[in-house]
Design an enzyme around this catalytic site. Sequence first.
Site, PDB file in Angstrom:
ATOM      1  N   ILE A 117      -7.776   0.589  10.302  1.00  0.00           N
ATOM      2  CA  ILE A 117      -9.110   1.475  10.075  1.00  0.00           C
ATOM      3  C   ILE A 117     -10.220   0.628   9.429  1.00  0.00           C
ATOM      4  CG2 ILE A 117      -7.823   3.684  10.575  1.00  0.00           C
ATOM      5  CD1 ILE A 117      -7.837   3.746   7.384  1.00  0.00           C
TER       6      ILE A 117
ATOM      7  N   TYR B  25       1.022  -1.272  -0.196  1.00  0.00           N
ATOM      8  CA  TYR B  25       0.150  -0.236   0.028  1.00  0.00           C
ATOM      9  C   TYR B  25       0.852   1.420   0.067  1.00  0.00           C
ATOM     10  CZ  TYR B  25       1.454   0.610   4.935  1.00  0.00           C
ATOM     11  OH  TYR B  25       2.001   0.813   6.152  1.00  0.00           O
TER      12      TYR B  25
ATOM     13  N   PHE C 110       2.349   9.720   3.427  1.00  0.00           N
ATOM     14  CA  PHE C 110       2.707   9.445   4.992  1.00  0.00           C
ATOM     15  C   PHE C 110       3.339   8.050   5.243  1.00  0.00           C
ATOM     16  CE2 PHE C 110      -2.070   9.371   4.609  1.00  0.00           C
ATOM     17  CZ  PHE C 110      -2.298   8.023   5.174  1.00  0.00           C
ATOM     18  N   ASP C 111       3.016   7.123   4.336  1.00  0.00           N
ATOM     19  CA  ASP C 111       3.321   5.607   4.573  1.00  0.00           C
ATOM     20  C   ASP C 111       3.375   4.954   3.567  1.00  0.00           C
ATOM     21  OD1 ASP C 111       4.380   3.750   6.072  1.00  0.00           O
ATOM     22  OD2 ASP C 111       2.294   3.169   6.946  1.00  0.00           O
TER      23      ASP C 111
ATOM     24  N   TYR D 268      -9.325   8.161  11.073  1.00  0.00           N
ATOM     25  CA  TYR D 268      -8.853   8.653  12.189  1.00  0.00           C
ATOM     26  C   TYR D 268      -9.975   9.564  12.768  1.00  0.00           C
ATOM     27  CZ  TYR D 268      -4.862   6.003  10.906  1.00  0.00           C
ATOM     28  OH  TYR D 268      -4.039   4.831  10.530  1.00  0.00           O
TER      29      TYR D 268
ATOM     30  N   PHE E 203      -5.557   5.575  -0.160  1.00  0.00           N
ATOM     31  CA  PHE E 203      -4.653   4.250   0.067  1.00  0.00           C
ATOM     32  C   PHE E 203      -4.665   3.936  -1.270  1.00  0.00           C
ATOM     33  CE2 PHE E 203      -5.271   5.132   4.505  1.00  0.00           C
ATOM     34  CZ  PHE E 203      -3.923   4.849   4.991  1.00  0.00           C
TER      35      PHE E 203
END
Length: 573
Positions: A94, A64, A74-75, A120, A137
């Site tokens: 999540i 991902y 961010f990731d 979140y 994502f």
Amino acid sequence: MEDGFDIPAAGKFNDIDEEDRVGEEMEEVGEEREIGKDGLMKKVIKEGDGYEGPINGDEVEVHYVGSLLDGTRFDSSYDREMPFKFKLGLGHVIQGWDDGIKTMKKGEKALFTIPPALAYGESGSPPTIPPNATLQFEIELISWTKVKDICKDGGILKTILSEGENWQTPKDSDEVLVRYEARLDDGTLVSKSEEVEFIVKDGCFCPALSKAVKTMKKGERTLLTVKPQYAFGEKGREPAGGNECVVPPNTALQITLELVSWKTVSEVTTDNKVLKKILKEGEGYDRPNDGAVVQVKLTGKLEDGTVFLKKGYDEVPFEFKIDEEQVIDGLDRGVKTMKKGEVSLLTIHPEYAFGSTESHQEFSTVPANSTVYYDVELISFEKEKDLWELTTQEKIEASLRKKEEGNTLFKKQKYERASKRYEKALSFIEYDSAFSDDEKQRSKLLKVSCNLNNAACKLKLSDYKQAVKLCTKVLDADSKNVKALYRRAQACIQLVDLDLAEMDIKKALEIDPDNRDVKLEYKLLREKVKEYNKKDAQFYGNIFAKMNKVEHLTSANGVRKQDVGPMTIDSKA
């Protein structure tokens, strides 16, 4: 996530179940659509393979990339060069992930736009994700492993490591052979067994094994994630051997379990007093029927292993006819459930073996009240012809044979077996529309005779209601049948239907005034009537005496009797 940005649980917690997958309609590459009703959007970038997708409880493996709407990344699992694994639907990630990945197929890549409520929320995930952030994502579903929640409470999760053979699974009564290895979550070895055999319902090592093995196929290898209540609970476990370690209280286990093989154990009789354990499966589906001639090899043993009988191991197998009392009842019943070529161990309790008397056999004496064990191989058998294969003449002849067998059993005071013979005799001639006139007449006489004899069995077995029904059948065909009137009267006396009993006896005496048996029954009936009248008089006398006593006490206390009226409400405050 491991070694990177963590995606904690958010939103509602999803239970593990076999629920329908979200979004089953066809998806086109590049087309964006909403998943569910909470604003989760999905756009397929690359199509996947096949039609199946993961469900709640499955362990999925994904790559991902996570970004904010402005493109800030961010990731990424690609940066770590390691796919991310987690169990779907358990709230480990999540909710947008749980809901979205359920719609994917193997190899599919999709872009998910996830609203704050499914990500979140108001708090965000500082410092990388601000409050109320919508996230994107890009997810690739590499693979997934089916995980089954065996007890439906998350207590035992089963992941299949290698598939088994066929479709059958063991039952509680079966004897299984397994290999297992149990470890703590940190990898510490708790216990290891190369091969261990146990009866499923009796269990082995910890409760999880017996529950899990009932879901497995032969040769299957699985990984069990076991919570404490299905391991060793609050007490934990002390080592049982030198190579084992302590299981602390309230500790989960990881158990690798392989079902090597199992022996099917079935209940031949409903009271569990004749059990059959299959040692070698037989051929096909056919089994012997009543009257079949079977050829077997058999060895009879006592509980201590003493052989008392061995037959069929010479050039010629041992031969007997099913349901003809040529062998003990339990052996008869057990062989009837076997297939050609099958080898089984029969466990036979005394009621179906030699009973309460000792029996001198070929090699030794079987003591009274002994449970016996027979190793049996069914070499071959020849079935008795089925009803549809018989000519009308053969049906009548078969009915006569069964009736005579019933008569023989009745004389031996084996009333239950005799009753079954009479019922079998009737089954051959129940439908006589194809019979000639002469055959119909013979059939009618046979029906009367079998029903009467069966009624006599039911009287001996104290089944009086069934005796009444059988005699009534006879009287429907022959209203002047003295035996039917006499036997129905006998049953009615026992059922305290004294009026019908008297009617039957009087009618029987009208037809045959000199019948000694009927006269004796009439005498018994009069005694019964007198006895019941005396009991009734005593019963009602006691009631009236009590009522008079109450009235005297009421008068003495000055209490006036009142009429019974409806209940009223009290109007006073």
